[in-house]
Write a protein that holds these residues in place. Structure first.
Motif, PDB file in Angstrom:
ATOM      1  N   ALA A   1     -92.529  15.456  -4.775  1.00 37.81           N
ATOM      2  CA  ALA A   1     -92.300  13.937  -3.854  1.00 37.81           C
ATOM      3  C   ALA A   1     -91.957  12.919  -5.040  1.00 37.81           C
ATOM      4  O   ALA A   1     -91.686  11.793  -4.362  1.00 37.81           O
ATOM      5  CB  ALA A   1     -93.637  13.625  -3.386  1.00 37.81           C
ATOM      6  N   ASN A   2     -92.386  12.951  -6.181  1.00 36.48           N
ATOM      7  CA  ASN A   2     -91.849  11.876  -7.226  1.00 36.48           C
ATOM      8  C   ASN A   2     -91.013  12.061  -8.032  1.00 36.48           C
ATOM      9  O   ASN A   2     -90.451  11.113  -8.909  1.00 36.48           O
ATOM     10  CB  ASN A   2     -93.238  11.648  -8.213  1.00 36.48           C
ATOM     11  CG  ASN A   2     -94.674  11.359  -7.478  1.00 36.48           C
ATOM     12  OD1 ASN A   2     -94.641  10.817  -6.275  1.00 36.48           O
ATOM     13  ND2 ASN A   2     -95.552  11.753  -8.005  1.00 36.48           N
ATOM     14  N   LEU A   3     -90.020  13.002  -7.747  1.00 32.47           N
ATOM     15  CA  LEU A   3     -88.894  13.132  -8.572  1.00 32.47           C
ATOM     16  C   LEU A   3     -87.802  12.110  -8.836  1.00 32.47           C
ATOM     17  O   LEU A   3     -87.133  11.796  -9.524  1.00 32.47           O
ATOM     18  CB  LEU A   3     -88.331  14.461  -8.264  1.00 32.47           C
ATOM     19  CG  LEU A   3     -88.909  15.975  -8.654  1.00 32.47           C
ATOM     20  CD1 LEU A   3     -88.204  17.180  -7.999  1.00 32.47           C
ATOM     21  CD2 LEU A   3     -89.345  15.801  -9.873  1.00 32.47           C
ATOM     22  N   THR A   4     -87.860  11.371  -7.441  1.00 34.14           N
ATOM     23  CA  THR A   4     -86.690  10.405  -7.384  1.00 34.14           C
ATOM     24  C   THR A   4     -87.078   9.230  -8.108  1.00 34.14           C
ATOM     25  O   THR A   4     -86.486   8.356  -8.267  1.00 34.14           O
ATOM     26  CB  THR A   4     -86.852   9.948  -5.856  1.00 34.14           C
ATOM     27  OG1 THR A   4     -88.180   9.516  -5.354  1.00 34.14           O
ATOM     28  CG2 THR A   4     -86.417  11.048  -4.967  1.00 34.14           C
ATOM     29  N   GLN A   5     -88.401   9.192  -8.729  1.00 31.53           N
ATOM     30  CA  GLN A   5     -88.837   8.047  -9.551  1.00 31.53           C
ATOM     31  C   GLN A   5     -88.338   8.114 -11.121  1.00 31.53           C
ATOM     32  O   GLN A   5     -88.824   7.306 -11.586  1.00 31.53           O
ATOM     33  CB  GLN A   5     -90.165   7.732  -9.476  1.00 31.53           C
ATOM     34  CG  GLN A   5     -90.799   7.765  -7.982  1.00 31.53           C
ATOM     35  CD  GLN A   5     -92.290   7.496  -8.011  1.00 31.53           C
ATOM     36  OE1 GLN A   5     -93.236   7.467  -9.029  1.00 31.53           O
ATOM     37  NE2 GLN A   5     -92.902   7.629  -6.654  1.00 31.53           N
ATOM     38  N   ALA A   6     -87.793   9.405 -11.342  1.00 31.77           N
ATOM     39  CA  ALA A   6     -87.274   9.334 -12.702  1.00 31.77           C
ATOM     40  C   ALA A   6     -86.111   8.415 -13.074  1.00 31.77           C
ATOM     41  O   ALA A   6     -85.375   8.144 -12.156  1.00 31.77           O
ATOM     42  CB  ALA A   6     -86.526  10.976 -12.853  1.00 31.77           C
TER      43      ALA A   6
ATOM     44  N   ILE B   1     -85.778  18.899  -1.702  1.00 30.79           N
ATOM     45  CA  ILE B   1     -85.746  17.726  -2.515  1.00 30.79           C
ATOM     46  C   ILE B   1     -84.381  16.935  -1.995  1.00 30.79           C
ATOM     47  O   ILE B   1     -83.826  16.123  -3.035  1.00 30.79           O
ATOM     48  CB  ILE B   1     -85.237  18.446  -4.168  1.00 30.79           C
ATOM     49  CG1 ILE B   1     -83.898  19.333  -3.965  1.00 30.79           C
ATOM     50  CG2 ILE B   1     -86.326  19.124  -4.545  1.00 30.79           C
ATOM     51  CD1 ILE B   1     -83.333  19.746  -5.187  1.00 30.79           C
ATOM     52  N   GLN B   2     -84.193  16.844  -0.648  1.00 31.80           N
ATOM     53  CA  GLN B   2     -83.048  16.217  -0.464  1.00 31.80           C
ATOM     54  C   GLN B   2     -83.205  14.545  -0.641  1.00 31.80           C
ATOM     55  O   GLN B   2     -81.933  13.977  -0.923  1.00 31.80           O
ATOM     56  CB  GLN B   2     -82.872  16.297   1.345  1.00 31.80           C
ATOM     57  CG  GLN B   2     -81.651  15.897   2.027  1.00 31.80           C
ATOM     58  CD  GLN B   2     -81.726  14.319   1.990  1.00 31.80           C
ATOM     59  OE1 GLN B   2     -82.828  13.750   2.491  1.00 31.80           O
ATOM     60  NE2 GLN B   2     -80.659  13.680   2.096  1.00 31.80           N
ATOM     61  N   PRO B   3     -84.310  14.230  -0.619  1.00 34.23           N
ATOM     62  CA  PRO B   3     -84.367  12.627  -1.053  1.00 34.23           C
ATOM     63  C   PRO B   3     -84.021  12.617  -2.691  1.00 34.23           C
ATOM     64  O   PRO B   3     -83.333  11.482  -2.815  1.00 34.23           O
ATOM     65  CB  PRO B   3     -85.861  12.450  -1.111  1.00 34.23           C
ATOM     66  CG  PRO B   3     -86.380  13.175   0.114  1.00 34.23           C
ATOM     67  CD  PRO B   3     -85.886  14.445  -0.343  1.00 34.23           C
ATOM     68  N   LEU B   4     -84.176  13.485  -3.458  1.00 35.82           N
ATOM     69  CA  LEU B   4     -83.598  13.491  -4.688  1.00 35.82           C
ATOM     70  C   LEU B   4     -81.961  13.692  -4.805  1.00 35.82           C
ATOM     71  O   LEU B   4     -81.350  12.807  -5.508  1.00 35.82           O
ATOM     72  CB  LEU B   4     -84.337  14.598  -5.613  1.00 35.82           C
ATOM     73  CG  LEU B   4     -83.668  14.662  -6.932  1.00 35.82           C
ATOM     74  CD1 LEU B   4     -84.011  13.349  -7.847  1.00 35.82           C
ATOM     75  CD2 LEU B   4     -84.375  16.133  -7.486  1.00 35.82           C
ATOM     76  N   LEU B   5     -81.587  14.345  -3.941  1.00 32.53           N
ATOM     77  CA  LEU B   5     -80.213  14.552  -4.084  1.00 32.53           C
ATOM     78  C   LEU B   5     -79.613  13.288  -3.276  1.00 32.53           C
ATOM     79  O   LEU B   5     -78.443  12.880  -4.036  1.00 32.53           O
ATOM     80  CB  LEU B   5     -79.825  15.706  -2.936  1.00 32.53           C
ATOM     81  CG  LEU B   5     -80.383  17.216  -3.189  1.00 32.53           C
ATOM     82  CD1 LEU B   5     -79.670  18.166  -2.164  1.00 32.53           C
ATOM     83  CD2 LEU B   5     -79.665  17.531  -4.702  1.00 32.53           C
ATOM     84  N   ALA B   6     -80.226  12.808  -2.472  1.00 35.76           N
ATOM     85  CA  ALA B   6     -79.615  11.477  -1.880  1.00 35.76           C
ATOM     86  C   ALA B   6     -79.758  10.186  -3.012  1.00 35.76           C
ATOM     87  O   ALA B   6     -78.801   9.441  -3.112  1.00 35.76           O
ATOM     88  CB  ALA B   6     -80.141  11.131  -0.692  1.00 35.76           C
ATOM     89  N   ALA B   7     -80.621  10.230  -3.774  1.00 29.97           N
ATOM     90  CA  ALA B   7     -80.952   9.253  -4.505  1.00 29.97           C
ATOM     91  C   ALA B   7     -79.883   9.197  -5.655  1.00 29.97           C
ATOM     92  O   ALA B   7     -79.529   8.353  -6.102  1.00 29.97           O
ATOM     93  CB  ALA B   7     -82.194   9.257  -5.270  1.00 29.97           C
ATOM     94  N   THR B   8     -79.297  10.445  -5.980  1.00 33.31           N
ATOM     95  CA  THR B   8     -78.177  10.292  -6.923  1.00 33.31           C
ATOM     96  C   THR B   8     -76.893  10.254  -6.363  1.00 33.31           C
ATOM     97  O   THR B   8     -75.891   9.853  -7.241  1.00 33.31           O
ATOM     98  CB  THR B   8     -78.193  11.812  -7.684  1.00 33.31           C
ATOM     99  OG1 THR B   8     -78.044  13.058  -6.637  1.00 33.31           O
ATOM    100  CG2 THR B   8     -79.827  12.292  -8.401  1.00 33.31           C
ATOM    101  N   GLY B   9     -76.864  10.793  -5.008  1.00 36.20           N
ATOM    102  CA  GLY B   9     -75.427  10.372  -4.463  1.00 36.20           C
ATOM    103  C   GLY B   9     -74.522  11.639  -4.737  1.00 36.20           C
ATOM    104  O   GLY B   9     -74.157  12.420  -3.872  1.00 36.20           O
ATOM    105  N   TRP B  10     -74.070  11.568  -5.976  1.00 39.00           N
ATOM    106  CA  TRP B  10     -72.890  12.495  -6.297  1.00 39.00           C
ATOM    107  C   TRP B  10     -73.413  14.064  -6.089  1.00 39.00           C
ATOM    108  O   TRP B  10     -72.925  14.726  -5.827  1.00 39.00           O
ATOM    109  CB  TRP B  10     -72.510  12.077  -7.641  1.00 39.00           C
ATOM    110  CG  TRP B  10     -73.313  12.407  -8.802  1.00 39.00           C
ATOM    111  CD1 TRP B  10     -74.224  11.679  -9.190  1.00 39.00           C
ATOM    112  CD2 TRP B  10     -73.224  13.782  -9.592  1.00 39.00           C
ATOM    113  NE1 TRP B  10     -74.921  12.204 -10.332  1.00 39.00           N
ATOM    114  CE2 TRP B  10     -74.313  13.329 -10.550  1.00 39.00           C
ATOM    115  CE3 TRP B  10     -72.806  14.651  -9.555  1.00 39.00           C
ATOM    116  CZ2 TRP B  10     -74.631  14.363 -11.409  1.00 39.00           C
ATOM    117  CZ3 TRP B  10     -73.134  15.812 -10.619  1.00 39.00           C
ATOM    118  CH2 TRP B  10     -73.955  15.454 -11.367  1.00 39.00           C
TER     119      TRP B  10
END
Length: 575
Positions: free
Chosen positions: A152-157, A216-225
């Protein structure tokens, strides 16, 4: 026993889906072994558990040799899938991921005396294992980027580590989900028992690859590409592997290719941001594909063939299996109101809002789904040849037919997850925002497209794109691009080892032995001789010193007088 255990787990899965428990224990420095049931896993875990019960029930009738080993491995395989679905931290995910891959290798090569089956298991294991390296890359990048090891915290990298985490996990998921360019291993996996194929394609390893992307969809969305890459990767796989499925003349190969194609919709869902649509597609596909693979396994058990041209009319001979397979194939075709009709449209509606080109690709993939599903329907209902009519029909017991019937019921009804009112509730729980729902016109277009394609196949047949029959030549390409260069490199390194390293070691060893022999000669001729000479002199001095020691007192008195006199004389001389 395995059926009982899996039935208990299925009952417990409903309990945990309602209660949402979580547990976390110390595992490695800086990382916990965490498991939790959230809204997403609450949808997927019961489906995995129920399908495991059905597949193991069928396996009781199908597997006679080494049944204990088989059922034990299947329970291990299913347990790894459940761990993957509930993993809340990367250490837990890595353990489950590795266990799932190892169990798949053992199950695909279950009949280990056949070399080609062991080779198939090894191909599947090594292909997915190479993609699994992305998971380790992602874990390392998560630590380097300061996000820790909680999913859940991977988007914080921090950047650029967040992108590396996303790419690593994306590659690992593509490998397990048999998406392009890793799809070919799924073809080889068909050498395993039918029950293995049913579980692997519906609810275990392949499905878990797509599930990871939803997780990990929030992580994918956080990167965009990376999200964009996922959306197009799923769309391209759905189209090209759909063409591969259309070209197959082996029922299990057709179903295998269709698995990669259908999971392409789940990957697309993760890319465009509809977790609820992807989860619904995943569950509906699981029941549909489990029933179809079990039906294929039943016909293989009864007729000892899985070639489509030898399965004409099988639905007429075994009506329960035939009608259950018909429901599964109709769902696969997207016929309304069966499950995959609604779930695919839930993904396509968001894809349309994202990109018209992506939506068109999805419609093409849906049309191909209808084509290869119709190919199954035409085959199993076509009037059998006279030679086949004369065969002495075997009977499959009700215990083995029951799982096929229940899977068909799931394939018919699981689409409610993508229809009102459940769809909106699921979207609020999984997407945490409002996502586009398919309009009535879109649902109608999709249903009409499926009906037209099925009718065309029934009326005119279906051309088989032979360029796609060999799974797009992916395995040959892997051999040329990866396997052969790797072997050439291995041979070059072996020659370097033999000609340089081994020769250097041999020369060093020979020089050391020669130096040792030289040192031994010096020791023998010089050092030992000097020591012996010194010892001789010391012995002589000792013998000389012993001479005055006679033991007679008058000799000692005389010696004392001599010493005193000598001393006096020295004193006089000095003075």
């Amino acid at each position: 026993m395995s059926v009982t255990v899996s039935a208990v787990v299925a009952a417990l899965s409903i309990v945990v889906a309602l209660t949402h428990p979580a547990v976390s224990v110390a595992f490695v420095a800086g990382g916990q072994f965490g498991l939790s049931v959230d809204s997403l896993s609450a949808v997927v875990v019961p489906a995995v558990a129920m399908i495991t019960v059905l597949v193991l029930m069928f396996a009781v009738a199908d597997i006679r040799e080494a049944a204990g080993r088989f059922h034990g491995l299947m329970l291990l395989f299913a347990s790894a899938a459940l761990l993957t679905a509930t993993a809340a931290t990367l250490p837990a995910l890595l353990l489950a991921w590795e266990l799932m891959g190892a169990a798949s290798y053992a199950l695909i090569g279950f009949w280990w005396r056949d070399d080609f089956r062991m080779s198939a298991g090894l191909t599947a294991f090594l292909t997915t294992r190479s993609a699994d390296l992305g998971l380790y890359l992602g874990a390392g990048a998560a630590l380097a980027g300061g996000a820790g090891l909680k999913l859940a915290n991977l988007t914080q990298a921090t950047a650029p580590w967040r992108d590396i985490v996303a790419v690593g996990l994306f590659i690992a998921a593509l490998g397990k989900a048999a998406q392009l360019p890793f799809s070919f291993w799924l073809s080889r996996a068909m050498e395993g028992p039918s029950a293995v194929s049913a579980l692997l394609h519906s609810a275990a390893m392949v499905a878990m690859g797509a599930y990871l992307l939803l997780r990990i969809q929030p992580l994918l969305a956080a990167t965009g590409w990376v999200a964009e890459c996922a959306a197009w990767s799923g769309a391209v796989t759905a189209v090209l592997l759909g063409a591969v499925a259309v070209a197959q003349r082996d029922l299990k190969q057709l179903l295998a290719a269709s698995t990669a194609a259908q999971l392409g919709f789940v990957v697309m869902a993760a890319g465009v941001g509809t977790v609820s649509g992807g989860a619904a597609q995943l569950v509906a596909h699981a029941f549909t594909k489990a029933g179809l693979f079990l039906a294929a396994g039943a016909w293989l058990l009864l007729l000892n063939t899985k070639q489509l041209d030898q399965l004409h009319g099988v639905a007429r001979r075994w009506p329960l299996i035939g009608w259950s397979a018909t429901v599964g194939a109709a769902a696969l075709a997207g016929i309304a109101p069966l499950s995959l009709w609604a779930t695919k449209d839930a993904v396509l509606a968001v894809a349309l809002d994202h990109s018209i080109a992506l939506y068109v690709m999805g419609l093409v993939a849906a049309g191909l789904s209808a084509a290869y599903a119709a190919k199954i329907l035409v085959t199993v209902w076509r009037a059998p040849a006279s030679l086949q009519e004369s065969l002495n029909l075997k009977v499959l017991n009700a215990f083995a037919q029951f799982p096929i019937l229940i899977s068909a019921a799931g394939a018919a009804t699981a689409g409610v997850l993508a229809l009102p009112p459940i769809a909106s509730t699921l979207s609020r729980a999984l997407d945490h925002r409002s996502v586009v729902q398919p309009a009535a016109a879109e649902l109608a277009v999709s249903a009409l497209l499926s009906l037209l394609v099925v009718a065309a196949v029934v009326r005119f047949g279906i051309p088989e794109p032979r360029w796609a029959a060999d799974w797009l030549g992916l395995q040959r390409a892997a051999n040329v691009i990866v396997a052969r260069p790797t072997m050439h490199l291995a041979r070059a390194l072996a020659r370097f080892d033999d000609d340089v390293l081994d020769r250097t070691v041999h020369r060093v060893a020979s020089g050391s032995l020669e130096a040792g022999r030289w040192a031994a000669r010096i020791d023998d001729r010089r050092v030992d001789a000097a020591v012996e000479s010194l010892a001789t002199r010391i012995r002589q001095l000792g013998a000389l010193a012993r001479r005055p020691q006679t033991g007679q007192l008058h000799n000692y008195y005389l010696a004392s007088v001599v010493i005193v006199v000598t001393g006096v004389l020295l004193l006089i001389a000095v003075g």
